[in-house]
Enzyme design. Structure first.
Site, short mmCIF file in Angstrom:
data_model
loop_
_atom_site.label_atom_id
_atom_site.label_comp_id
_atom_site.label_asym_id
_atom_site.label_seq_id
_atom_site.Cartn_x
_atom_site.Cartn_y
_atom_site.Cartn_z
N HIS A 57 -20.56 -0.20 -41.40
CA HIS A 57 -20.65 -1.18 -40.31
C HIS A 57 -20.76 -0.44 -38.97
O HIS A 57 -20.00 0.47 -38.71
CB HIS A 57 -19.41 -2.07 -40.29
CG HIS A 57 -19.46 -3.15 -41.33
ND1 HIS A 57 -18.71 -4.29 -41.25
CD2 HIS A 57 -20.20 -3.26 -42.46
CE1 HIS A 57 -18.97 -5.06 -42.30
NE2 HIS A 57 -19.87 -4.45 -43.05
N TYR A 185 -13.22 -10.67 -35.11
CA TYR A 185 -11.85 -10.86 -34.62
C TYR A 185 -11.92 -12.01 -33.61
O TYR A 185 -12.56 -11.88 -32.58
CB TYR A 185 -11.34 -9.60 -33.92
CG TYR A 185 -11.07 -8.45 -34.86
CD1 TYR A 185 -12.09 -7.62 -35.31
CD2 TYR A 185 -9.77 -8.18 -35.30
CE1 TYR A 185 -11.83 -6.56 -36.18
CE2 TYR A 185 -9.51 -7.11 -36.16
CZ TYR A 185 -10.54 -6.32 -36.60
OH TYR A 185 -10.27 -5.27 -37.45
N PRO A 277 -1.42 -4.96 -38.60
CA PRO A 277 -2.68 -4.83 -39.34
C PRO A 277 -3.94 -4.97 -38.49
O PRO A 277 -5.02 -4.62 -38.97
CB PRO A 277 -2.60 -5.96 -40.36
CG PRO A 277 -1.70 -6.98 -39.75
CD PRO A 277 -0.71 -6.22 -38.94
N LYS A 281 -5.43 0.15 -39.47
CA LYS A 281 -5.18 1.59 -39.34
C LYS A 281 -4.28 2.19 -40.40
O LYS A 281 -4.18 3.41 -40.53
CB LYS A 281 -4.57 1.88 -37.96
CG LYS A 281 -5.53 1.68 -36.81
CD LYS A 281 -6.66 2.67 -36.89
CE LYS A 281 -7.70 2.49 -35.82
NZ LYS A 281 -9.00 3.02 -36.20
N TYR A 370 -11.25 2.40 -32.62
CA TYR A 370 -11.48 1.66 -33.87
C TYR A 370 -12.11 2.57 -34.93
O TYR A 370 -11.70 2.56 -36.09
CB TYR A 370 -12.36 0.43 -33.60
CG TYR A 370 -12.25 -0.61 -34.70
CD1 TYR A 370 -11.50 -1.76 -34.53
CD2 TYR A 370 -12.88 -0.40 -35.93
CE1 TYR A 370 -11.38 -2.70 -35.55
CE2 TYR A 370 -12.74 -1.32 -36.96
CZ TYR A 370 -12.01 -2.46 -36.77
OH TYR A 370 -11.88 -3.37 -37.78
C1 PHB Z 1 -9.18 -6.40 -44.24
O1 PHB Z 1 -10.35 -6.36 -44.60
O2 PHB Z 1 -8.27 -6.70 -45.02
C2 PHB Z 1 -8.87 -6.14 -42.81
C3 PHB Z 1 -9.88 -5.81 -41.95
C4 PHB Z 1 -9.61 -5.56 -40.62
C5 PHB Z 1 -8.32 -5.63 -40.16
C6 PHB Z 1 -7.29 -5.95 -41.02
C7 PHB Z 1 -7.55 -6.20 -42.35
O3 PHB Z 1 -8.09 -5.39 -38.85
#
Ligand code: PHB
Length: 377
Positions: A57, A185, A277, A281, A370
């Site tokens: 990505h 997000y 989460p 990370k 990130y």
């Molecule tokens: C996930 O795919 O479970 C996931 C992705 C991004 C995050 C947290 C969890 O920031």
């Protein structure tokens, strides 16, 4: 991973896992690999399936006010990207490598006891009805936040920083093609939502909820309603629904243990630190810990020079606190707080999100963290 890295340099180790093989390969966890993590997996010969099945990505999307804003990693972070590859797959690949190498690996070990970490460690446990005892040079406590190793640090000289956030995540796996090419997000007045994925056929979705919520509070209908509300935009983007195949509620905490070592015991991963989460990370930080621990241990076996081992806590905590800051910053920016009677918190969040949406400098700062800061060593 630690046992694998040690094995590649001829250092023998024994892996003792309390859970069953079935449990560790089915536990659903975030699946976002930083570029440095991908490089580590490739460099240690674990990149085969990752190369075939990992989804590269080049950005993520932020959504608020029913609008979308792309953070373009490749442009903003010097060509670096992330790879979507389920954490269970990483675990399966590591187990396969361990089994192939013939190294000792015990699943479903019970009554695990660790002693003598000051000078001559021993691990005892029950396995398949027998008592096993291992005398070793070092113990790596990679046993998670509820593990026993953290409790072996001396109480009077150990500090555990804990912060509980006033919200949690309800997470679902859905058997439906992701409605997006990149992770989304979304910060909505009714709460945060995240659209992630596991494969071209399986979507992973999360909703901010109350830490007091139970799974029964979140019917499939309620989950889809909230996801539509929080994710949808004014330009006609819609969310595809599908059968929910797994559901869970996760609490959100920041934890850091200082120091991360005592005598011949070294903590790594969630045993030493838990990050919220948002930003995914946890696995990346854990693998960065063991990469450094492996180097220090291999150095010790070559020369008996313990300087790198002595510096382990110092070197790791620099990174741990940076990542802790990034994860809590992302969390604070995107989650409306439950108790905001005057609306000031939400207004400040929107101020920050608007700045981020319009400033290349702010986006670059998010992007470089990130995709993962370059390793200090
Ligand atoms: C996930 O795919 O479970 C996931 C992705 C991004 C995050 C947290 C969890 O920031």
């Amino acid at each position: 991973m630690l046992s694998h890295l040690l094995h590649l340099e001829g250092v023998e180790s024994v892996v003792v896992e309390h859970r069953s093989r079935e449990y560790v390969t089915h536990r659903v966890r975030a699946g976002v690999l930083e570029q440095g993590t991908v490089e580590l997996l490739h460099a240690s010969g674990l990149g085969g399936r990752l190369q075939r099945e990992g989804l590269v990505h080049e950005g993520i999307e932020l959504r608020f006010g029913r609008r979308r804003h792309r953070i373009a990693f490749r442009d903003l972070a010097g060509g670096r990207t992330i790879t979507i590859y389920g954490q269970q797959k990483v675990v399966e690949d590591l187990i396969a490598a361990r089994v192939e190498s013939g190294g000792a690996l015990y699943f479903a070990a019970s009554e695990v006891r660790v002693s003598g970490v000051d000078t001559s460690p021993r691990i005892r446990f029950a396995h398949a009805g027998k008592e096993v005892e291992v005398a070793c040079d070092f113990v790596a406590g990679c046993d998670g936040t509820h593990g026993i190793c953290r409790t072996l640090l001396p109480k009077d000289t150990t500090y555990v920083y804990v912060h509980e956030y006033p919200f949690a995540w309800t997470g679902v796996l859905a058997a439906v093609a992701p409605s997006t090419d990149e992770l989304i997000y979304a910060s909505h007045d009714t709460g945060f939502a995240l659209h992630s994925m596991r494969s071209p056929e399986v979507s992973r979705l999360y909703l901010q909820c109350s830490p007091a919520d139970r799974l029964e509070d979140w019917s499939d209908d309620r989950i889809w309603d909230e996801l539509h509300r929080r994710l949808e935009t004014s330009d006609g983007w819609t969310l595809k629904e599908g059968p929910i195949i797994e559901k869970s509620v996760t609490t959100i905490r920041s934890v850091v243990v200082e120091p991360m070592q005592h005598g011949r015991l070294f903590l790594a991963g969630d045993a030493a630190h838990v990050v919220p989460p948002t930003g995914a990370k946890g696995l990346n930080l854990a693998l960065a810990d063991v990469r450094e621990l492996a180097r220090a241990l291999i150095g010790w076996y070559r020369t008996r020079d313990s300087r790198q081992l002595d510096r382990y806590t110092h070197d790791r905590l620099e990174r741990v606190w940076q990542v802790q800051h990034f994860s809590s910053w992302m969390t604070a920016m995107l989650h409306p707080v439950p108790n905001d009677p005057s609306g000031i918190h939400r207004r400040l969040q929107k101020g920050e999100l608007t700045y981020l949406a319009s400033s290349r400098a702010a986006q670059a700062s998010l992007a470089e963290r990130y995709v993962g800061l370059a390793s200090a060593t």
